[in-house]
Design a protein around this motif. Structure first.
Motif, PDB file in Angstrom:
ATOM      1  N   GLY A  23      36.983 -56.608-133.881  1.00 42.37           N
ATOM      2  CA  GLY A  23      36.981 -57.792-133.031  1.00 42.37           C
ATOM      3  C   GLY A  23      37.241 -59.064-133.806  1.00 42.37           C
ATOM      4  O   GLY A  23      38.119 -59.133-134.652  1.00 42.37           O
ATOM      5  N   SER A  41      32.544 -58.144-131.295  1.00 37.41           N
ATOM      6  CA  SER A  41      33.634 -57.774-130.405  1.00 37.41           C
ATOM      7  C   SER A  41      33.070 -57.709-128.995  1.00 37.41           C
ATOM      8  O   SER A  41      31.856 -57.818-128.797  1.00 37.41           O
ATOM      9  CB  SER A  41      34.246 -56.418-130.808  1.00 37.41           C
ATOM     10  OG  SER A  41      33.396 -55.358-130.434  1.00 37.41           O
ATOM     11  N   ASP A 132      38.495 -61.144-128.545  1.00 36.44           N
ATOM     12  CA  ASP A 132      37.677 -59.940-128.639  1.00 36.44           C
ATOM     13  C   ASP A 132      36.412 -60.303-129.411  1.00 36.44           C
ATOM     14  O   ASP A 132      36.265 -59.998-130.583  1.00 36.44           O
ATOM     15  CB  ASP A 132      38.457 -58.815-129.337  1.00 36.44           C
ATOM     16  CG  ASP A 132      37.677 -57.508-129.391  1.00 36.44           C
ATOM     17  OD1 ASP A 132      36.603 -57.428-128.781  1.00 36.44           O
ATOM     18  OD2 ASP A 132      38.146 -56.580-130.062  1.00 36.44           O
ATOM     19  N   SER A 133      35.500 -61.038-128.738  1.00 40.34           N
ATOM     20  CA  SER A 133      34.237 -61.434-129.355  1.00 40.34           C
ATOM     21  C   SER A 133      33.124 -61.292-128.322  1.00 40.34           C
ATOM     22  O   SER A 133      33.361 -61.292-127.123  1.00 40.34           O
ATOM     23  CB  SER A 133      34.314 -62.866-129.900  1.00 40.34           C
ATOM     24  OG  SER A 133      34.549 -63.785-128.868  1.00 40.34           O
TER      25      SER A 133
END
Length: 166
Positions: A23, A41, A132-133
């Motif tokens: 991520g 992610s 993507d966190s």
């Protein structure tokens, strides 16, 4: 390595990505040759890592591991089950062809879902992006069996100046 502005050799470049980090990586701070970063992610809660002078990475805190080890009552097993389900969720990046705008979206599907309700999670703007966190909101939606679509529409950052200015 190249030359530093002072005439000596440039210091080594260390990738700010600890091992097993998926991520996003966020630099939290740097001082005295030590960098502190946070990794997370959409399927894994944050962990905090440190590296000094390009050496070995050290994990300082891993929220997922803390939840796995913690045992303070009946809710702990529910939290562990939710994290296991979240880790098995499917993440797909969908990208339109350049001639159709080149936008992309992060699509998260609950584990084993073939059909499920969905929600569109729009990032703020004008200059922002879906990453993507870790997001508690996305984790709760997935745990409830809801698919989450996070688009990076034209104007989002991270895809070049032309895309951002469109």
């Amino acid at each position: 390595g190249g030359e530093a502005t002072g005439g000596g050799p440039a210091p080594p470049v260390v990738p700010l990505r600890p091992p097993q980090c998926e991520g996003s990586v966020e630099l939290l701070g740097a001082s005295g040759g030590t960098a502190i970063v946070q990794c997370s992610s959409l399927r894994r809660p944050p962990s905090v890592w440190a590296v000094k002078d390009g050496g070995e990475w050290t994990c300082l805190v891993d929220v997922g591991s803390l939840v796995e080890k913690h045992d303070a009552g009946p809710h702990c097993e529910q939290a562990r089950a939710a994290l296991r389900e979240l880790r098995s969720a499917r993440l797909e990046k969908v990208r339109l062809p350049e001639e159709e705008g080149g936008s992309e979206a992060l699509c998260l599907l609950p584990a084993g879902a073939s059909r499920a309700p969905w929600t569109l999670k729009i990032h703020g703007g004008p200059h922002s992006a879906s990453l993507d966190s870790w997001s508690v909101e996305v984790a709760l939606l997935l745990a409830s069996g809801v698919c989450v679509i996070q688009p990076n529409y034209r104007g989002s950052i991270g895809f070049g100046d032309d895309f951002c200015a469109a």
